[in-house]
Write a protein that holds these residues in place. Structure first.
Motif, short mmCIF file in Angstrom:
data_model
loop_
_atom_site.label_atom_id
_atom_site.label_comp_id
_atom_site.label_asym_id
_atom_site.label_seq_id
_atom_site.Cartn_x
_atom_site.Cartn_y
_atom_site.Cartn_z
N TYR A 105 -93.67 -57.01 0.22
CA TYR A 105 -92.92 -56.36 -0.86
C TYR A 105 -93.89 -55.79 -1.90
CZ TYR A 105 -89.40 -59.54 1.06
OH TYR A 105 -88.57 -60.24 1.90
N SER A 106 -93.38 -54.84 -2.68
CA SER A 106 -94.12 -54.30 -3.81
C SER A 106 -93.15 -53.98 -4.94
CB SER A 106 -94.88 -53.02 -3.42
OG SER A 106 -95.91 -53.30 -2.53
N LEU A 107 -93.71 -53.79 -6.13
CA LEU A 107 -92.93 -53.36 -7.29
C LEU A 107 -93.39 -51.97 -7.68
CD1 LEU A 107 -93.06 -56.62 -9.47
CD2 LEU A 107 -91.18 -55.85 -8.02
N LYS A 108 -92.45 -51.07 -7.83
CA LYS A 108 -92.77 -49.71 -8.28
C LYS A 108 -92.46 -49.62 -9.77
CE LYS A 108 -91.95 -44.85 -7.11
NZ LYS A 108 -91.21 -43.93 -6.22
N LEU A 109 -93.45 -49.17 -10.54
CA LEU A 109 -93.30 -49.09 -11.99
C LEU A 109 -92.93 -47.67 -12.41
CD1 LEU A 109 -96.35 -51.24 -13.16
CD2 LEU A 109 -94.16 -51.98 -12.23
N ASN A 110 -92.27 -47.57 -13.54
CA ASN A 110 -91.87 -46.25 -14.04
C ASN A 110 -92.92 -45.70 -14.99
OD1 ASN A 110 -91.49 -47.96 -16.17
ND2 ASN A 110 -89.38 -47.38 -16.59
N VAL A 111 -94.18 -45.78 -14.56
CA VAL A 111 -95.29 -45.25 -15.36
C VAL A 111 -96.08 -44.28 -14.49
CG1 VAL A 111 -95.46 -47.31 -16.79
CG2 VAL A 111 -96.80 -47.18 -14.69
N GLY A 112 -96.63 -43.25 -15.09
CA GLY A 112 -97.41 -42.27 -14.36
C GLY A 112 -96.59 -41.64 -13.25
N GLU A 113 -97.18 -41.58 -12.06
CA GLU A 113 -96.50 -41.02 -10.91
C GLU A 113 -95.79 -42.09 -10.09
OE1 GLU A 113 -99.21 -38.70 -8.66
OE2 GLU A 113 -99.66 -37.31 -10.29
N GLY A 114 -95.60 -43.25 -10.67
CA GLY A 114 -94.93 -44.33 -9.96
C GLY A 114 -95.94 -45.31 -9.38
N THR A 115 -96.56 -46.11 -10.24
CA THR A 115 -97.54 -47.09 -9.81
C THR A 115 -96.87 -48.16 -8.96
OG1 THR A 115 -98.82 -46.73 -11.82
CG2 THR A 115 -99.24 -48.78 -10.63
N VAL A 116 -97.52 -48.56 -7.87
CA VAL A 116 -96.99 -49.58 -6.98
C VAL A 116 -97.96 -50.75 -6.96
CG1 VAL A 116 -96.33 -50.16 -4.62
CG2 VAL A 116 -95.78 -47.91 -5.55
N ILE A 117 -97.46 -51.97 -7.23
CA ILE A 117 -98.29 -53.17 -7.19
C ILE A 117 -97.64 -54.20 -6.27
CG2 ILE A 117 -99.23 -52.77 -9.50
CD1 ILE A 117 -97.40 -54.94 -10.55
N PRO A 118 -98.43 -55.09 -5.68
CA PRO A 118 -97.88 -56.03 -4.70
C PRO A 118 -97.00 -57.11 -5.33
CG PRO A 118 -100.20 -56.46 -5.08
CD PRO A 118 -99.89 -55.19 -5.80
N LEU A 119 -96.03 -57.56 -4.56
CA LEU A 119 -95.16 -58.68 -4.93
C LEU A 119 -95.27 -59.73 -3.84
CD1 LEU A 119 -92.85 -60.10 -6.50
CD2 LEU A 119 -91.24 -58.66 -5.22
N SER A 120 -95.70 -60.91 -4.19
CA SER A 120 -95.85 -61.98 -3.22
C SER A 120 -94.51 -62.34 -2.60
CB SER A 120 -96.45 -63.22 -3.90
OG SER A 120 -96.39 -64.33 -3.05
N ARG A 121 -94.50 -62.57 -1.28
CA ARG A 121 -93.24 -62.90 -0.61
C ARG A 121 -92.68 -64.23 -1.12
NH1 ARG A 121 -95.16 -64.44 5.57
NH2 ARG A 121 -96.56 -66.15 5.03
N ALA A 122 -93.55 -65.12 -1.64
CA ALA A 122 -93.09 -66.39 -2.19
C ALA A 122 -92.38 -66.21 -3.53
CB ALA A 122 -94.26 -67.36 -2.34
N LYS A 123 -92.55 -65.01 -4.14
CA LYS A 123 -92.00 -64.77 -5.47
C LYS A 123 -90.70 -63.97 -5.47
CE LYS A 123 -95.59 -66.26 -8.07
NZ LYS A 123 -95.50 -67.15 -9.23
N ILE A 124 -90.33 -63.39 -4.33
CA ILE A 124 -89.22 -62.44 -4.31
C ILE A 124 -87.91 -63.09 -4.76
CG2 ILE A 124 -88.92 -62.83 -1.81
CD1 ILE A 124 -88.14 -59.56 -3.72
N SER A 125 -87.59 -64.27 -4.25
CA SER A 125 -86.33 -64.93 -4.63
C SER A 125 -86.35 -65.33 -6.09
CB SER A 125 -86.10 -66.16 -3.74
OG SER A 125 -85.94 -65.79 -2.39
N GLU A 126 -87.48 -65.87 -6.54
CA GLU A 126 -87.61 -66.28 -7.93
C GLU A 126 -87.48 -65.11 -8.87
OE1 GLU A 126 -90.66 -69.34 -9.68
OE2 GLU A 126 -91.55 -67.32 -9.81
N LEU A 127 -88.10 -63.97 -8.51
CA LEU A 127 -88.03 -62.79 -9.35
C LEU A 127 -86.59 -62.28 -9.47
CD1 LEU A 127 -89.27 -60.50 -10.99
CD2 LEU A 127 -89.70 -59.30 -8.82
N LYS A 128 -85.90 -62.21 -8.35
CA LYS A 128 -84.50 -61.74 -8.37
C LYS A 128 -83.63 -62.63 -9.25
CE LYS A 128 -84.34 -59.33 -3.92
NZ LYS A 128 -83.72 -59.29 -2.58
N GLU A 129 -83.86 -63.94 -9.15
CA GLU A 129 -83.09 -64.86 -9.99
C GLU A 129 -83.48 -64.69 -11.47
OE1 GLU A 129 -82.40 -69.70 -10.48
OE2 GLU A 129 -83.52 -68.92 -8.77
N TYR A 130 -84.76 -64.48 -11.69
CA TYR A 130 -85.27 -64.36 -13.05
C TYR A 130 -84.68 -63.16 -13.79
CZ TYR A 130 -88.82 -64.39 -16.79
OH TYR A 130 -89.47 -64.42 -17.99
N ILE A 131 -84.54 -62.03 -13.07
CA ILE A 131 -84.04 -60.83 -13.72
C ILE A 131 -82.54 -60.59 -13.46
CG2 ILE A 131 -86.28 -59.71 -13.74
CD1 ILE A 131 -85.54 -58.12 -11.33
#
Length: 309
Positions: free
Chosen positions: A280-306
């Motif tokens: 997985y990755s996260l696409k940011l709304n900065v510049g031309e769309g910066t993409v940074i990695p998202l750890s697979r262990a974090k995906i469920s936690e992130l979804k719950e967090y937001i």
């Protein structure tokens, strides 16, 4: 699988010493500069199939004709329809290659690599100049290619591109081959979580100048080989704090440790990209769309967090 690369010497100067690389996982990345990438590709010609970044196309052929040509070349004529679908070209089969976008051409270019029977596939800049949809497809195709027990070596000077596909990455420089030293990913203790900090500025340094940023200005923070970089509006600034300390201090400002070497400002996240079921990755709304990695262990936690499903 072990790979031996002889030293690279130019004008009597050692650009890269002899290195031995053990492929302990199916996909391994090498992060280095363009000159060393060119040398590694030349050195490994007899070891595996080299997939260069740019190679010519048969411009007058349609996509379907291209697939039929290469499938016939590799004695896989019965797989044309399956591969057209896997590459996402089913609806474009009658489009001529010359009319494709740069991203689509790069995706089509990967067909020759995908059809190879070599034990090792060496890919130069695997995701360069590809849009998000093409990146997802090529990443999935690489995962499918290794299912038969083969290996892929990715060569890139863009760390984010190879982080999408593998966690085993080596940095090659004039002193040798070094496993990338990512920041510690251990979770904070309950006592650490309960500590609250009131901060107004993050101190950074660039060109011998001390620069202070308000937390909302920061897009993301990355750490590699002991160096912490604060990214703001497309520029990176050195920071003397550790990633773990920044994680604790910025948590109250909506920052999240999305990967062992990245902290992201969640207010800047536009999209969660799924490359494969484990990537997985996260696409940011900065510049031309910066993409940074998202750890697979974090995906469920992130979804719950937001608060998303």
């Amino acid at each position: 699988m072990n790979i031996q690369i002889e030293p690279y010497i130019e004008d009597g100067k050692t650009i890269m010493p002899s290195i031995t690389l053990s492929l302990n996982t199916s996909i391994v990345g090498i992060y280095t500069d363009v000159k060393k990438i060119d040398y590694v590709m030349q050195a490994l010609k007899s070891v595996g199939y080299i997939h260069p970044m740019d190679e010519g196309h048969y411009e007058r052929l349609t996509i379907e004709e291209s697939f039929r040509y290469y499938c016939a070349l590799f004695d896989r004529k019965d797989e044309v329809e399956e591969l057209l679908s896997a590459f996402g070209f089913s609806k474009q089969r009658k489009v001529k290659v010359k009319d494709l976008t740069k991203s689509e051409r790069n995706k089509l270019h990967f067909l020759r690599a995908f059809l190879q029977t070599s034990q090792l596939l060496i890919i130069e800049e695997p995701l360069q100049q590809m849009d998000e949809d093409c990146r997802v497809i090529v990443t999935q195709l690489m995962m499918k290619w290794i299912e038969s027990g083969r290996f892929i070596l990715l060569l890139s000077n863009n760390l984010e591109d190879i982080l999408i596909s593998t966690g085993e990455i080596y940095r090659v420089d004039q002193t040798g081959c070094h496993p990338l030293d990512f920041a510690d990913d251990s979770p904070p203790t309950k006592a650490e979580e309960d500590i609250s900090f009131k901060i107004e500025k993050i101190q950074t340094k660039k060109n011998d100048k001390i620069i202070l940023f308000n937390p909302p200005e920061i897009d993301f923070i990355e750490s590699m080989d002991g160096e912490v970089l604060v990214n703001v509006a497309g520029d990176a600034y050195n920071c003397g704090m550790t990633l773990q300390d920044l994680e604790k201090k910025l948590k109250g400002y909506g920052f999240y440790r999305c990967h062992r070497s990245y902290i992201v400002n969640l207010q800047k996240v536009r999209e969660i990209i799924t490359w494969t079921k484990n990537s997985y990755s996260l696409k940011l709304n900065v510049g031309e769309g910066t993409v940074i990695p998202l750890s697979r262990a974090k995906i469920s936690e992130l979804k719950e967090y937001i608060g998303i499903s």
